[in-house]
Design a protein around this motif. Structure first.
Motif, PDB file in Angstrom:
ATOM      1  N   PHE A   1       0.719 -25.372  12.057  1.00  0.00           N
ATOM      2  CA  PHE A   1       1.690 -24.529  12.770  1.00  0.00           C
ATOM      3  C   PHE A   1       3.029 -24.542  12.044  1.00  0.00           C
ATOM      4  CE2 PHE A   1      -0.274 -25.102  17.295  1.00  0.00           C
ATOM      5  CZ  PHE A   1      -1.161 -24.069  17.069  1.00  0.00           C
ATOM      6  N   LEU A   2       3.506 -25.728  11.686  1.00  0.00           N
ATOM      7  CA  LEU A   2       4.810 -25.847  11.020  1.00  0.00           C
ATOM      8  C   LEU A   2       4.824 -25.095   9.696  1.00  0.00           C
ATOM      9  CD1 LEU A   2       5.657 -29.591  11.735  1.00  0.00           C
ATOM     10  CD2 LEU A   2       6.840 -27.583  12.656  1.00  0.00           C
ATOM     11  N   THR A   3       3.744 -25.207   8.935  1.00  0.00           N
ATOM     12  CA  THR A   3       3.674 -24.530   7.637  1.00  0.00           C
ATOM     13  C   THR A   3       3.802 -23.019   7.810  1.00  0.00           C
ATOM     14  OG1 THR A   3       2.324 -26.275   6.667  1.00  0.00           O
ATOM     15  CG2 THR A   3       2.202 -24.110   5.627  1.00  0.00           C
ATOM     16  N   VAL A   4       3.027 -22.459   8.714  1.00  0.00           N
ATOM     17  CA  VAL A   4       3.054 -21.007   8.918  1.00  0.00           C
ATOM     18  C   VAL A   4       4.387 -20.568   9.512  1.00  0.00           C
ATOM     19  CG1 VAL A   4       1.994 -19.100  10.209  1.00  0.00           C
ATOM     20  CG2 VAL A   4       0.551 -20.783   9.035  1.00  0.00           C
ATOM     21  N   MET A   5       4.900 -21.295  10.500  1.00  0.00           N
ATOM     22  CA  MET A   5       6.183 -20.910  11.104  1.00  0.00           C
ATOM     23  C   MET A   5       7.314 -20.987  10.085  1.00  0.00           C
ATOM     24  SD  MET A   5       6.012 -22.333  15.040  1.00  0.00           S
ATOM     25  CE  MET A   5       6.258 -24.001  14.555  1.00  0.00           C
ATOM     26  N   THR A   6       7.255 -21.942   9.174  1.00  0.00           N
ATOM     27  CA  THR A   6       8.283 -22.037   8.131  1.00  0.00           C
ATOM     28  C   THR A   6       8.248 -20.810   7.234  1.00  0.00           C
ATOM     29  OG1 THR A   6       8.218 -24.459   8.156  1.00  0.00           O
ATOM     30  CG2 THR A   6       9.112 -23.419   6.180  1.00  0.00           C
ATOM     31  N   LYS A   7       7.055 -20.347   6.873  1.00  0.00           N
ATOM     32  CA  LYS A   7       6.948 -19.146   6.033  1.00  0.00           C
ATOM     33  C   LYS A   7       7.544 -17.934   6.744  1.00  0.00           C
ATOM     34  CE  LYS A   7       4.504 -21.125   2.717  1.00  0.00           C
ATOM     35  NZ  LYS A   7       3.095 -21.227   2.518  1.00  0.00           N
ATOM     36  N   PHE A   8       7.248 -17.786   8.022  1.00  0.00           N
ATOM     37  CA  PHE A   8       7.777 -16.647   8.771  1.00  0.00           C
ATOM     38  C   PHE A   8       9.281 -16.770   8.969  1.00  0.00           C
ATOM     39  CE2 PHE A   8       3.418 -15.646   9.442  1.00  0.00           C
ATOM     40  CZ  PHE A   8       3.399 -14.283   9.645  1.00  0.00           C
ATOM     41  N   ARG A   9       9.765 -17.974   9.178  1.00  0.00           N
ATOM     42  CA  ARG A   9      11.208 -18.190   9.313  1.00  0.00           C
ATOM     43  C   ARG A   9      11.915 -17.780   8.017  1.00  0.00           C
ATOM     44  NH1 ARG A   9      15.085 -20.108   6.334  1.00  0.00           N
ATOM     45  NH2 ARG A   9      16.928 -20.582   7.526  1.00  0.00           N
TER      46      ARG A   9
ATOM     47  N   VAL B   1      10.892 -15.557   5.828  1.00  0.00           N
ATOM     48  CA  VAL B   1      10.876 -14.089   5.749  1.00  0.00           C
ATOM     49  C   VAL B   1      12.070 -13.531   6.518  1.00  0.00           C
ATOM     50  CG1 VAL B   1       9.625 -12.021   6.513  1.00  0.00           C
ATOM     51  CG2 VAL B   1       8.406 -13.849   5.322  1.00  0.00           C
ATOM     52  N   CYS B   2      12.293 -14.066   7.708  1.00  0.00           N
ATOM     53  CA  CYS B   2      13.438 -13.623   8.519  1.00  0.00           C
ATOM     54  C   CYS B   2      14.759 -13.927   7.821  1.00  0.00           C
ATOM     55  CB  CYS B   2      13.417 -14.303   9.893  1.00  0.00           C
ATOM     56  SG  CYS B   2      12.047 -13.827  10.929  1.00  0.00           S
ATOM     57  N   ALA B   3      14.883 -15.131   7.302  1.00  0.00           N
ATOM     58  CA  ALA B   3      16.142 -15.562   6.681  1.00  0.00           C
ATOM     59  C   ALA B   3      16.495 -14.745   5.448  1.00  0.00           C
ATOM     60  CB  ALA B   3      16.055 -17.048   6.307  1.00  0.00           C
ATOM     61  N   HIS B   4      15.490 -14.205   4.774  1.00  0.00           N
ATOM     62  CA  HIS B   4      15.732 -13.435   3.553  1.00  0.00           C
ATOM     63  C   HIS B   4      15.640 -11.930   3.783  1.00  0.00           C
ATOM     64  CE1 HIS B   4      15.976 -17.052   1.151  1.00  0.00           C
ATOM     65  NE2 HIS B   4      14.904 -17.494   1.799  1.00  0.00           N
ATOM     66  N   ASN B   5      15.705 -11.539   5.064  1.00  0.00           N
ATOM     67  CA  ASN B   5      15.710 -10.116   5.437  1.00  0.00           C
ATOM     68  C   ASN B   5      14.543  -9.338   4.851  1.00  0.00           C
ATOM     69  OD1 ASN B   5      18.071 -10.229   7.029  1.00  0.00           O
ATOM     70  ND2 ASN B   5      19.302 -10.262   5.159  1.00  0.00           N
ATOM     71  N   GLU B   6      13.382  -9.986   4.793  1.00  0.00           N
ATOM     72  CA  GLU B   6      12.183  -9.307   4.331  1.00  0.00           C
ATOM     73  C   GLU B   6      11.484  -8.666   5.523  1.00  0.00           C
ATOM     74  OE1 GLU B   6       9.842 -12.079   2.025  1.00  0.00           O
ATOM     75  OE2 GLU B   6      11.641 -12.825   1.029  1.00  0.00           O
ATOM     76  N   ARG B   7      10.521  -7.826   5.253  1.00  0.00           N
ATOM     77  CA  ARG B   7       9.787  -7.146   6.321  1.00  0.00           C
ATOM     78  C   ARG B   7       8.923  -8.162   7.063  1.00  0.00           C
ATOM     79  NH1 ARG B   7       6.477  -2.290   4.434  1.00  0.00           N
ATOM     80  NH2 ARG B   7       8.564  -1.456   4.224  1.00  0.00           N
ATOM     81  N   LEU B   8       9.192  -8.319   8.333  1.00  0.00           N
ATOM     82  CA  LEU B   8       8.506  -9.322   9.144  1.00  0.00           C
ATOM     83  C   LEU B   8       7.220  -8.808   9.769  1.00  0.00           C
ATOM     84  CD1 LEU B   8       8.533 -12.147  10.521  1.00  0.00           C
ATOM     85  CD2 LEU B   8       9.799 -11.070  12.389  1.00  0.00           C
ATOM     86  N   PHE B   9       7.239  -7.607  10.323  1.00  0.00           N
ATOM     87  CA  PHE B   9       6.140  -7.180  11.187  1.00  0.00           C
ATOM     88  C   PHE B   9       4.790  -7.145  10.480  1.00  0.00           C
ATOM     89  CE2 PHE B   9       6.895  -3.050   9.364  1.00  0.00           C
ATOM     90  CZ  PHE B   9       5.711  -2.354   9.520  1.00  0.00           C
ATOM     91  N   SER B  10       4.758  -6.876   9.190  1.00  0.00           N
ATOM     92  CA  SER B  10       3.474  -6.779   8.485  1.00  0.00           C
ATOM     93  C   SER B  10       3.243  -7.934   7.507  1.00  0.00           C
ATOM     94  CB  SER B  10       3.389  -5.451   7.732  1.00  0.00           C
ATOM     95  OG  SER B  10       4.436  -5.364   6.776  1.00  0.00           O
TER      96      SER B  10
END
Length: 156
Positions: free
Chosen positions: A45-53, A55-64
């Motif tokens: 869980f932590l590994t995947v949530m860190t990757k998504f976090r 993406v958000c922090a670097h203003n990348e496209r999150l939804f896809s």
């Protein structure tokens, strides 16, 4: 009870990495704070949530976004009836819905319900503001099954 000040000073990524450096017995103690999640599942869980976090922090496209890592197969995958192909769940593993599943296991119930309510509002608001994508296509892009809102109905 004093607040855990160290966690306020660490980034989410650092906190995640720190968990993996813990000896197994300490990982086990940490994971016991989350009913129905063992130390290995918490690490995933932590590994995947860190990757998504990130993406958000670097203003990348999150939804896809899709992570190369995945959360483990959880009881919620089965309860939601998520389809499988070659015995692999087709959504909720490395997509945005995987984060929603992780939150369902890690957040207290009331906090998860507030998160789900806010997420539902955001999705509905976006769909009302555009004609470029259908709800079905948006949910598919995010890795959400059509019945994703039922996630809070199941006991874990």
């Amino acid at each position: 009870m004093p607040k855990p000040f160290l966690t306020y000073a660490l980034t989410f990524g650092t906190l995640s990495k720190m968990y993996f450096f813990f000896p197994f017995d300490l990982q086990s103690k940490v994971s016991k704070n989350f009913a129905h999640v063992n130390e290995k599942q918490l690490g995933q869980f932590l590994t995947v949530m860190t990757k998504f976090r990130n993406v958000c922090a670097h203003n990348e496209r999150l939804f896809s976004y899709r992570s190369k890592d995945a959360i483990p197969d959880m009881e919620l995958h089965s309860k939601l009836g998520i389809s499988k192909e070659c015995s692999l769940y087709q959504c909720g593993k490395s997509d945005l819905f995987a984060v929603v599943i992780a939150f369902r296991y890690l957040l207290p119930k009331q906090e998860f319900l507030e998160f789900k309510r806010a997420l539902t509002i955001q999705i509905d608001s976006f769909l009302k503001s555009t004609t470029h994508i259908s709800e079905e296509d948006l949910l598919r892009a995010m890795g959400f099954p059509a019945n994703w809102k039922k996630i809070s109905l199941y006991r874990i």
